[in-house]
Design a protein around this motif. Sequence first.
Motif, PDB file in Angstrom:
ATOM      1  N   ALA A   1       0.838  -1.196   0.000  1.00  0.00           N
ATOM      2  CA  ALA A   1       0.000   0.000   0.000  1.00  0.00           C
ATOM      3  C   ALA A   1       0.877   1.252   0.000  1.00  0.00           C
ATOM      4  CB  ALA A   1      -0.910  -0.012   1.223  1.00  0.00           C
ATOM      5  N   GLY A   2       0.524   2.209  -0.864  1.00  0.00           N
ATOM      6  CA  GLY A   2       1.253   3.457  -0.944  1.00  0.00           C
ATOM      7  C   GLY A   2       2.513   3.389  -1.780  1.00  0.00           C
ATOM      8  N   ALA A   3       2.816   2.232  -2.351  1.00  0.00           N
ATOM      9  CA  ALA A   3       4.019   2.106  -3.158  1.00  0.00           C
ATOM     10  C   ALA A   3       3.864   2.877  -4.463  1.00  0.00           C
ATOM     11  CB  ALA A   3       4.309   0.641  -3.456  1.00  0.00           C
ATOM     12  N   ALA A   4       4.972   3.480  -4.900  1.00  0.00           N
ATOM     13  CA  ALA A   4       4.943   4.257  -6.130  1.00  0.00           C
ATOM     14  C   ALA A   4       4.939   3.340  -7.343  1.00  0.00           C
ATOM     15  CB  ALA A   4       6.141   5.198  -6.175  1.00  0.00           C
ATOM     16  N   LEU A   5       4.391   3.884  -8.447  1.00  0.00           N
ATOM     17  CA  LEU A   5       4.422   3.181  -9.717  1.00  0.00           C
ATOM     18  C   LEU A   5       5.533   3.777 -10.573  1.00  0.00           C
ATOM     19  CD1 LEU A   5       0.570   3.120 -10.386  1.00  0.00           C
ATOM     20  CD2 LEU A   5       1.970   1.285  -9.447  1.00  0.00           C
ATOM     21  N   SER A   6       5.786   3.141 -11.696  1.00  0.00           N
ATOM     22  CA  SER A   6       6.776   3.667 -12.629  1.00  0.00           C
ATOM     23  C   SER A   6       6.309   3.431 -14.053  1.00  0.00           C
ATOM     24  CB  SER A   6       8.146   3.011 -12.393  1.00  0.00           C
ATOM     25  OG  SER A   6       8.111   1.633 -12.783  1.00  0.00           O
ATOM     26  N   VAL A   7       6.771   4.296 -14.961  1.00  0.00           N
ATOM     27  CA  VAL A   7       6.443   4.199 -16.383  1.00  0.00           C
ATOM     28  C   VAL A   7       7.735   4.335 -17.169  1.00  0.00           C
ATOM     29  CG1 VAL A   7       4.098   5.102 -16.094  1.00  0.00           C
ATOM     30  CG2 VAL A   7       5.978   6.672 -16.537  1.00  0.00           C
ATOM     31  N   PRO A   8       7.752   3.871 -18.418  1.00  0.00           N
ATOM     32  CA  PRO A   8       8.954   4.044 -19.234  1.00  0.00           C
ATOM     33  C   PRO A   8       9.293   5.518 -19.433  1.00  0.00           C
ATOM     34  CG  PRO A   8       7.515   2.395 -20.199  1.00  0.00           C
ATOM     35  CD  PRO A   8       6.744   3.035 -19.098  1.00  0.00           C
ATOM     36  N   LEU A   9      10.546   5.805 -19.591  1.00  0.00           N
ATOM     37  CA  LEU A   9      11.013   7.173 -19.766  1.00  0.00           C
ATOM     38  C   LEU A   9      10.366   7.838 -20.980  1.00  0.00           C
ATOM     39  CD1 LEU A   9      13.061   9.288 -18.708  1.00  0.00           C
ATOM     40  CD2 LEU A   9      14.731   8.308 -20.281  1.00  0.00           C
ATOM     41  N   SER A  10      10.130   7.058 -22.039  1.00  0.00           N
ATOM     42  CA  SER A  10       9.556   7.614 -23.267  1.00  0.00           C
ATOM     43  C   SER A  10       8.098   8.018 -23.116  1.00  0.00           C
ATOM     44  CB  SER A  10       9.689   6.596 -24.402  1.00  0.00           C
ATOM     45  OG  SER A  10       9.013   5.389 -24.065  1.00  0.00           O
ATOM     46  N   ALA A  11       7.431   7.562 -22.034  1.00  0.00           N
ATOM     47  CA  ALA A  11       6.019   7.873 -21.863  1.00  0.00           C
ATOM     48  C   ALA A  11       5.784   9.227 -21.220  1.00  0.00           C
ATOM     49  CB  ALA A  11       5.339   6.794 -21.020  1.00  0.00           C
TER      50      ALA A  11
END
Length: 370
Positions: free
Chosen positions: A278-288
């Motif tokens: 709970a509360g953990a951050a997400l991540s996305v590709p740099l190009s997005a």
Amino acid sequence: MRRIRAAAVATMVMALCACGDRGAQEPPPRPVLVERPQPAPGTSRSFPGEIRARAESPLAFRIGGQLVRREVDAGDRVARGQLLAVIDPGDFEAQARAAGARLAAAEAQLKRAAADRARYAALARDQLVSRSALDAQEAAWRAADGEARAARAQAEVARNQAGYAELRAPVDGVIASRQAEAGQVVAAGQAVFTLAADDGREVAIALPESAVGAFSVGQPVEVELWTAPGQRLRGRFREISPAADPVARTYAARVAIDEADAARVALGQSAEVHAAGAGAALSVPLSAVQGGNDGEATVWVFDDGRVHPVAVEAGEFGAERVPVASGLAADDWVVLAGGHLLRDGQAVSAVDRHNRPVGAGAQDAPAPTP
């Protein structure tokens, strides 16, 4: 001559209008590549587990007896109503015949009592018998009727008992295990087979005391089969036990695998569940990500056939991925590249990394490995 000029002008106006109509038409949907956000590095935990059926039912006879025939074995697929095993029905069939004979005798007695009652009623109307004699015949008929009803119920129970000598599959599924052999005497209620129903596949895992509070029912997770490393299936926590195991001090949990991916797993396979607390951050590709650390970051989110820009709180840019503290949900579809060519509300044709369509009418594909 004036008519010719007027006709030419009208033709030119119609042509310009037609060109204007074509220019107003919306261009065809632009193809885009999308994926789900992934847990930021260091915020995801993994738990080993085993693929199980959502419903695993022990199958047993309602009556006891000697098992004379077994029709299926462990691993066999069965259909609802299919015969699985038979116990010796001899005693139960004899009881059914005896109950049928008692029923026939009771019905004969009822028929005679009804005839006597009718005769006494006719005589009573002519005042040839007393009222007490008629009442006695009425009581005899009621007693015979009660005996017939009881015999009829007993005969039905005996027929059911004879029918219980056959064990049939209650639903479609797979025989997960076998606990009895032909020739063995089984008691009523003793498990003979365990049936794994075809109503879903799950991963059974155990959560430690230190981590159980970070997860909740309905939270999305990823499932990775040990036989297919790198390929992750989508799932959600369906059940988390409220009480710890008294010996292991862990909390049993079930992770339901999405129906689109359930056909890719087999019962008993080893799997690993990857879940972000709970509360953990997400991540996305740099190009997005559009924008940078010096300004507001934006990503394009695909929803219902169109894309929309979403402002996010981005962390420090990495070599390949960017952590996102807020603004995105784990089940959003994020456009991976080409955001500078998109506009708000634009119709697009989205596919995942495996070139499978995403959106209305398409099955959600498993998320790729970060």
